[in-house]
Design an enzyme around this catalytic site. Structure first.
Site, PDB file in Angstrom:
ATOM      1  N   SER A  62       0.799  -1.245   0.000  1.00 43.02           N
ATOM      2  CA  SER A  62       0.000   0.000   0.000  1.00 43.02           C
ATOM      3  C   SER A  62       0.821   1.279   0.000  1.00 43.02           C
ATOM      4  O   SER A  62       0.250   2.356  -0.168  1.00 43.02           O
ATOM      5  CB  SER A  62      -0.924   0.019   1.206  1.00 43.02           C
ATOM      6  OG  SER A  62      -2.019  -0.808   0.950  1.00 43.02           O
ATOM      7  N   TYR A 104      -4.587   3.706   7.577  1.00 38.82           N
ATOM      8  CA  TYR A 104      -5.960   3.162   7.565  1.00 38.82           C
ATOM      9  C   TYR A 104      -6.722   3.554   8.829  1.00 38.82           C
ATOM     10  O   TYR A 104      -6.648   4.706   9.248  1.00 38.82           O
ATOM     11  CB  TYR A 104      -5.973   1.628   7.406  1.00 38.82           C
ATOM     12  CG  TYR A 104      -4.896   1.077   6.535  1.00 38.82           C
ATOM     13  CD1 TYR A 104      -4.910   1.348   5.164  1.00 38.82           C
ATOM     14  CD2 TYR A 104      -3.874   0.294   7.041  1.00 38.82           C
ATOM     15  CE1 TYR A 104      -3.928   0.839   4.341  1.00 38.82           C
ATOM     16  CE2 TYR A 104      -2.883  -0.219   6.221  1.00 38.82           C
ATOM     17  CZ  TYR A 104      -2.916   0.060   4.883  1.00 38.82           C
ATOM     18  OH  TYR A 104      -1.949  -0.436   4.080  1.00 38.82           O
ATOM     19  N   LYS A 115       0.282   3.588  -2.816  1.00 35.74           N
ATOM     20  CA  LYS A 115      -0.931   4.408  -2.977  1.00 35.74           C
ATOM     21  C   LYS A 115      -0.637   5.905  -3.108  1.00 35.74           C
ATOM     22  O   LYS A 115      -1.208   6.554  -3.984  1.00 35.74           O
ATOM     23  CB  LYS A 115      -1.947   4.097  -1.869  1.00 35.74           C
ATOM     24  CG  LYS A 115      -2.601   2.725  -2.121  1.00 35.74           C
ATOM     25  CD  LYS A 115      -3.401   2.194  -0.957  1.00 35.74           C
ATOM     26  CE  LYS A 115      -4.044   0.851  -1.353  1.00 35.74           C
ATOM     27  NZ  LYS A 115      -4.251  -0.060  -0.265  1.00 35.74           N
ATOM     28  N   VAL A 167       1.215  -3.885   3.750  1.00 33.76           N
ATOM     29  CA  VAL A 167       1.234  -5.199   4.400  1.00 33.76           C
ATOM     30  C   VAL A 167       2.525  -5.986   4.136  1.00 33.76           C
ATOM     31  O   VAL A 167       2.730  -7.048   4.714  1.00 33.76           O
ATOM     32  CB  VAL A 167      -0.005  -6.077   4.042  1.00 33.76           C
ATOM     33  CG1 VAL A 167      -1.265  -5.524   4.658  1.00 33.76           C
ATOM     34  CG2 VAL A 167      -0.143  -6.271   2.544  1.00 33.76           C
ATOM     35  N   TYR A 215      -3.092  -2.880 -10.658  1.00 31.41           N
ATOM     36  CA  TYR A 215      -3.061  -2.708  -9.193  1.00 31.41           C
ATOM     37  C   TYR A 215      -2.149  -3.751  -8.530  1.00 31.41           C
ATOM     38  O   TYR A 215      -1.323  -3.426  -7.679  1.00 31.41           O
ATOM     39  CB  TYR A 215      -4.488  -2.779  -8.630  1.00 31.41           C
ATOM     40  CG  TYR A 215      -4.533  -2.800  -7.125  1.00 31.41           C
ATOM     41  CD1 TYR A 215      -4.297  -1.638  -6.385  1.00 31.41           C
ATOM     42  CD2 TYR A 215      -4.775  -3.983  -6.427  1.00 31.41           C
ATOM     43  CE1 TYR A 215      -4.305  -1.660  -4.992  1.00 31.41           C
ATOM     44  CE2 TYR A 215      -4.792  -4.008  -5.037  1.00 31.41           C
ATOM     45  CZ  TYR A 215      -4.553  -2.847  -4.331  1.00 31.41           C
ATOM     46  OH  TYR A 215      -4.548  -2.868  -2.953  1.00 31.41           O
TER      47      TYR A 215
HETATM   48  N1  GLN Z   1      -1.759  -5.636  -2.076  1.00 29.92           N
HETATM   49  C1  GLN Z   1      -2.416  -5.475  -0.817  1.00 29.92           C
HETATM   50  C2  GLN Z   1      -3.890  -5.786  -0.984  1.00 29.92           C
HETATM   51  O1  GLN Z   1      -4.417  -5.454  -1.989  1.00 29.92           O
HETATM   52  C3  GLN Z   1      -2.220  -4.078  -0.331  1.00 29.92           C
HETATM   53  C4  GLN Z   1      -2.878  -3.828   1.005  1.00 29.92           C
HETATM   54  C5  GLN Z   1      -2.009  -3.195   2.018  1.00 29.92           C
HETATM   55  O2  GLN Z   1      -0.799  -3.064   1.894  1.00 29.92           O
HETATM   56  N2  GLN Z   1      -2.633  -2.819   3.103  1.00 29.92           N
HETATM   57  O3  GLN Z   1      -4.520  -6.339  -0.149  1.00 29.92           O
END
Ligand code: GLN
Length: 305
Positions: free
Chosen positions: A61, A241, A64, A259, A189
């Site tokens: 993420s 988040y 993003k 993550v 993505y």
């Molecule tokens: N690639 C992960 C997903 O789509 C990204 C989510 C994250 O890093 N929180 O679930």
């Protein structure tokens, strides 16, 4: 600075046992949960580091804010704001916000999965391969590393186990918010999340955002200062988040987690910080990484509040 980083890192290493590596993307479960690393790039150009900071991992993420920057560069602020909003969700990153209100463009947040999938459609390019390539090139420039590429194993793992993200993309499609082929958008993505970085790369990206859009060493402008205000503001309210409020209290700087275990933190005008700690808390944030940032913030008075 090195001594301080070493000392804090050793103090925080024990917290790695408080979390677990993500396993909903099976390939991520292979990372060593005891790892912890930090890299700092100061506004005066000084580099400092400690721990497992050279270990590669996937950006997840933390891509993003880069997707958001690419969308802003390609379309301008007004158009982007019509497609993804700026209000915090207070919900997990993969929440299926199917209420009528949350499927209003203004309530789709670019720092959670649904908004990030939508932002792939805002990158310009003749096809999704070209769109991803442009995103990768922006990532390389921001990270100060032309070698950056995707981790094929994580990409395949994400693509094979991406049912929740497929659900989010089809939800967008069913509400007329996404026109293109869903699988092509998702492929972009998944590739974006699988870009391989290290702590130095994240610190460099943070340093550009802290330096209002200019590269730390050469001062070369990559994006307008107004865009760093836009991105940093969203990172402050939603970068961690549904843990963003607590992070604002404990650390007090704009940051983005992933993550894969990464955290990119921006200390406006002062420094960019890259963290790696794949043991995650229940919200998907690096548990020891947050502790390390909290201690560093206390020692160096980093909080902007
Ligand atoms: N690639 C992960 C997903 O789509 C990204 C989510 C994250 O890093 N929180 O679930």
């Amino acid at each position: 600075m090195e001594e301080l980083l070493e000392r804090l890192l050793e103090q925080c290493r024990a917290f790695t046992s408080w979390g677990q590596a993500a396993d909903y993307i099976p390939e991520l479960a292979k990372s060593d949960p005891a790892s912890l690393g930090i890299y700092v790039i100061g506004s005066e150009g000084k580099h400092s580091w400690a721990g497992d900071c050279h270990q590669p991992f996937t950006i997840q993420s933390v891509v993003k804010p880069i997707l958001l920057l690419q969308a802003l560069l390609d379309n301008g602020t007004e158009h982007v704001m019509q497609r993804v909003g700026v209000e915090a969700t207070g919900k997990p990153f993969d929440a299926i916000n199917a209420g009528d209100q949350s499927l209003d463009s203004g309530n789709i947040n670019p720092m959670v999965n649904m908004g990030a999938i939508l932002m792939c459609t805002l990158i310009q390019g003749k096809d999704y391969a070209e769109r991803f390539q442009r995103l990768l090139e922006l990532t390389r420039r921001l990270a100060g590393d032309e070698e950056i590429d995707i981790d094929e194993a994580v990409y395949c793992s994400e693509k094979t186990h991406g049912s929740k993200n497929r659900a989010l993309a089809y939800l967008l499609k069913s509400h007329g918010l996404l026109e293109d082929d869903v699988e092509e958008v998702l492929d972009c993505y998944f590739r974006a999340c699988s870009i391989r970085v290290d702590c130095k790369a994240l610190a460099h990206i943070g340093a550009v955002l802290s330096n209002r859009g200019r590269l730390p060493a050469s001062n070369q402008r990559i994006f307008p200062a107004a865009m760093s205000r836009y991105v940093n503001a969203i990172l402050m309210t939603c970068g961690m988040y549904d843990g963003s409020g607590e992070f604002a209290l404990r650390v007090g700087v704009p940051a983005k987690s992933g993550v894969g275990g990464g955290i990119m933190a921006v200390v406006p005008t002062r420094m960019g910080i890259g963290i790696y700690g794949p043991a995650l808390d229940r919200k998907g944030n690096s548990v020891a990484g947050i502790r390390l940032l909290e201690q560093l913030s206390r020692e160096l008075y980093l909080s902007i509040f």
